[in-house]
Design an enzyme around this catalytic site. Structure first.
Site, PDB file in Angstrom:
ATOM      1  N   GLU A 160       9.353   5.842   6.304  1.00  0.00           N
ATOM      2  CA  GLU A 160       8.777   6.280   7.585  1.00  0.00           C
ATOM      3  C   GLU A 160       9.786   6.877   8.573  1.00  0.00           C
ATOM      4  O   GLU A 160       9.849   6.469   9.730  1.00  0.00           O
ATOM      5  CB  GLU A 160       8.043   5.105   8.248  1.00  0.00           C
ATOM      6  CG  GLU A 160       6.983   4.491   7.353  1.00  0.00           C
ATOM      7  CD  GLU A 160       6.242   3.322   8.000  1.00  0.00           C
ATOM      8  OE1 GLU A 160       6.658   2.862   9.084  1.00  0.00           O
ATOM      9  OE2 GLU A 160       5.233   2.879   7.423  1.00  0.00           O
ATOM     10  N   ASN A 205       9.668   7.215   1.263  1.00  0.00           N
ATOM     11  CA  ASN A 205       8.290   6.712   1.392  1.00  0.00           C
ATOM     12  C   ASN A 205       7.717   7.022   2.783  1.00  0.00           C
ATOM     13  O   ASN A 205       8.397   6.823   3.783  1.00  0.00           O
ATOM     14  CB  ASN A 205       8.331   5.185   1.181  1.00  0.00           C
ATOM     15  CG  ASN A 205       6.985   4.571   0.877  1.00  0.00           C
ATOM     16  OD1 ASN A 205       6.226   5.078   0.049  1.00  0.00           O
ATOM     17  ND2 ASN A 205       6.675   3.458   1.533  1.00  0.00           N
ATOM     18  N   HIS A 241      -2.455   4.691   3.445  1.00  0.00           N
ATOM     19  CA  HIS A 241      -3.305   3.750   4.167  1.00  0.00           C
ATOM     20  C   HIS A 241      -4.394   4.604   4.811  1.00  0.00           C
ATOM     21  O   HIS A 241      -4.169   5.233   5.843  1.00  0.00           O
ATOM     22  CB  HIS A 241      -2.507   2.995   5.235  1.00  0.00           C
ATOM     23  CG  HIS A 241      -1.481   2.094   4.639  1.00  0.00           C
ATOM     24  ND1 HIS A 241      -1.819   0.956   3.938  1.00  0.00           N
ATOM     25  CD2 HIS A 241      -0.130   2.167   4.607  1.00  0.00           C
ATOM     26  CE1 HIS A 241      -0.713   0.365   3.506  1.00  0.00           C
ATOM     27  NE2 HIS A 241       0.321   1.087   3.905  1.00  0.00           N
ATOM     28  N   GLU A 271       0.998   2.592  -1.446  1.00  0.00           N
ATOM     29  CA  GLU A 271       0.424   1.508  -0.623  1.00  0.00           C
ATOM     30  C   GLU A 271      -1.063   1.717  -0.373  1.00  0.00           C
ATOM     31  O   GLU A 271      -1.565   1.386   0.713  1.00  0.00           O
ATOM     32  CB  GLU A 271       1.164   1.410   0.722  1.00  0.00           C
ATOM     33  CG  GLU A 271       2.664   1.254   0.589  1.00  0.00           C
ATOM     34  CD  GLU A 271       3.410   1.051   1.906  1.00  0.00           C
ATOM     35  OE1 GLU A 271       2.758   0.791   2.937  1.00  0.00           O
ATOM     36  OE2 GLU A 271       4.652   1.151   1.893  1.00  0.00           O
ATOM     37  N   ASP A 273      -4.767   1.660   0.443  1.00  0.00           N
ATOM     38  CA  ASP A 273      -5.929   0.842   0.767  1.00  0.00           C
ATOM     39  C   ASP A 273      -6.891   1.730   1.548  1.00  0.00           C
ATOM     40  O   ASP A 273      -6.477   2.729   2.147  1.00  0.00           O
ATOM     41  CB  ASP A 273      -5.610  -0.478   1.496  1.00  0.00           C
ATOM     42  CG  ASP A 273      -4.669  -0.385   2.679  1.00  0.00           C
ATOM     43  OD1 ASP A 273      -4.570   0.700   3.283  1.00  0.00           O
ATOM     44  OD2 ASP A 273      -4.054  -1.411   3.021  1.00  0.00           O
TER      45      ASP A 273
END
Ligand code: XIL
Length: 353
Positions: A160, A205, A241, A271, A273
């Site tokens: 990030e 990432n 996400h 990651e 979801d």
């Protein structure tokens, strides 16, 4: 013995072949798990492990049945592994996760070495000169990669680092690494990681870049520059996400992956979801299933994409409710009782050739 011999050869050949064909197609149409389906496609499918193994047998069983790669949800973060003081590492939790993975032939991703969040207080509250901060970062990277050499196949080296600003010229997030070290900290981190473990896949990432847009462009230019300078970056992690609003966006994922692939980078979805605005209902679960299915299909089809990991697998253990004040949740593929949700079936189907 002779009887058996007779029986074997009294079956007409077409019946035997037909039986074999049915067995093969039944097998191909219905792998027993996501793990089996991914394996057949030469890909990794995985999850972030909350806590540590041995807390809940059902959790552990489901995890090793369904997945061939794991990442620690928190345990390897700087603030978790080195909370008390510089140089005082406590590897007990991440080591337990790595041991569990090895026993079950599950690969391990490392997350994450350099991040603006979940830093130890002794570090984030300290006043460091450029030289001191560089030393601390180098030491941390060297310690982690030495400890997990040969055990962790890929690392999120920097997490990030790109600014969320809509301004295309504001590239970097202004965190303490940026403020003290300047944007060079990214190159340094990757070089230090490579120098300690040249075999590890080194990943950048990021969130909010999977469907293109300003933030994706900034990340793309940054990575292109790193590649041109010979920085040892091997791949990109797309966190993903997302929410139900992603329903009409999933077709953009393929082109994101291809663009990064053309830079010579591999892509790992790290990651995933799909958060639902609570309360959850059947209609929302169907939309969610469609999104999971589309993403899984793309991950399987795109050559540059090597792995698809979710940020957990059961709604019993997910960061979403806590991070949205209870407003969003239900974002994973098993419910709180470990029953597969429609999203699970959609993924399995999409991953089956
Ligand atoms: C989250 C964890 O799930 C939470 O338990 C923790 O309190 C905060 O961090 N992007 C990342 C992950 O890279 O490390 C974050 O994990 C979720 C967003």
């Amino acid at each position: 013995m002779s009887k058996l011999f007779n029986i074997r050869f009294t079956w007409p050949v077409p019946v035997l072949l037909g039986g074999l064909l049915i067995a093969l197609t039944a097998n191909a149409a219905e792998p027993a798990s996501l793990r089996e389906a991914a394996q057949a496609r030469g890909k990794l499918v995985g999850f972030a492990m909350f806590g540590k193994p041995g807390l809940d047998a059902k959790y552990d069983e489901t995890a090793v049945r369904e997945f061939n790669v794991v990442v620690c949800e928190n345990a390897m973060k700087f603030g978790c592994v080195c909370p008390a003081a510089r140089g005082q590492y406590d590897f007990s939790v991440p080591d337990a996760i790595v041991g569990f993975a090895q026993t079950n032939k599950v690969k391990v991703r490392g997350h994450c070495l350099v991040w603006h969040f979940q830093q130890p207080n002794w570090f984030s509250r300290g006043e460091w000169s450029k030289h001191e901060m560089g030393d601390i970062l180098h030491e941390h990277i060297r310690t982690m990669l030495t400890h997990y050499k040969g055990k962790v196949f890929a690392w999120d080296v920097v997490n990030e680092a790109i600014s969320d600003s809509k301004d295309p010229h504001e590239i970097y997030r202004k965190d303490n690494y940026y403020d003290v070290l300047g944007p060079e900290y990214l190159d340094m981190a990757f070089r230090w990681a490579h120098e300690t473990d040249p075999q590890a896949r080194l990943i950048y990432n990021e969130y909010g870049t999977e469907f293109g847009g300003v933030k994706f462009e900034k990340m793309y230019q940054m990575l292109k520059g790193m590649k041109a300078r010979g920085v040892p970056v091997d791949g990109v992690g797309l966190q993903m996400h997302i929410g139900l609003g992603a329903k009409n966006q999933t077709q953009k994922l393929g082109s994101t992956i291809r663009k990064l692939g053309e830079l010579g980078l591999e892509v790992q979805i790290t990651e995933l979801d799909v958060a639902i605005d609570l309360p959850c209902d059947d209609k929302k679960l169907q939309t969610q299933a469609k999104i999971f299915g589309d993403i899984a299909a793309t991950a399987m089809e795109e050559k540059a994409c090597t792995a698809l990991l979710m940020w957990g697998f059961t709604d019993k253990h997910s960061w979403l409710p806590q991070f949205s004040n209870g407003k969003r949740g239900c974002g994973l593929i098993f419910d709180e009782q470990y029953r597969p949700k429609p999203a699970y079936s959609a993924m399995l189907k999409a991953m089956t050739k």
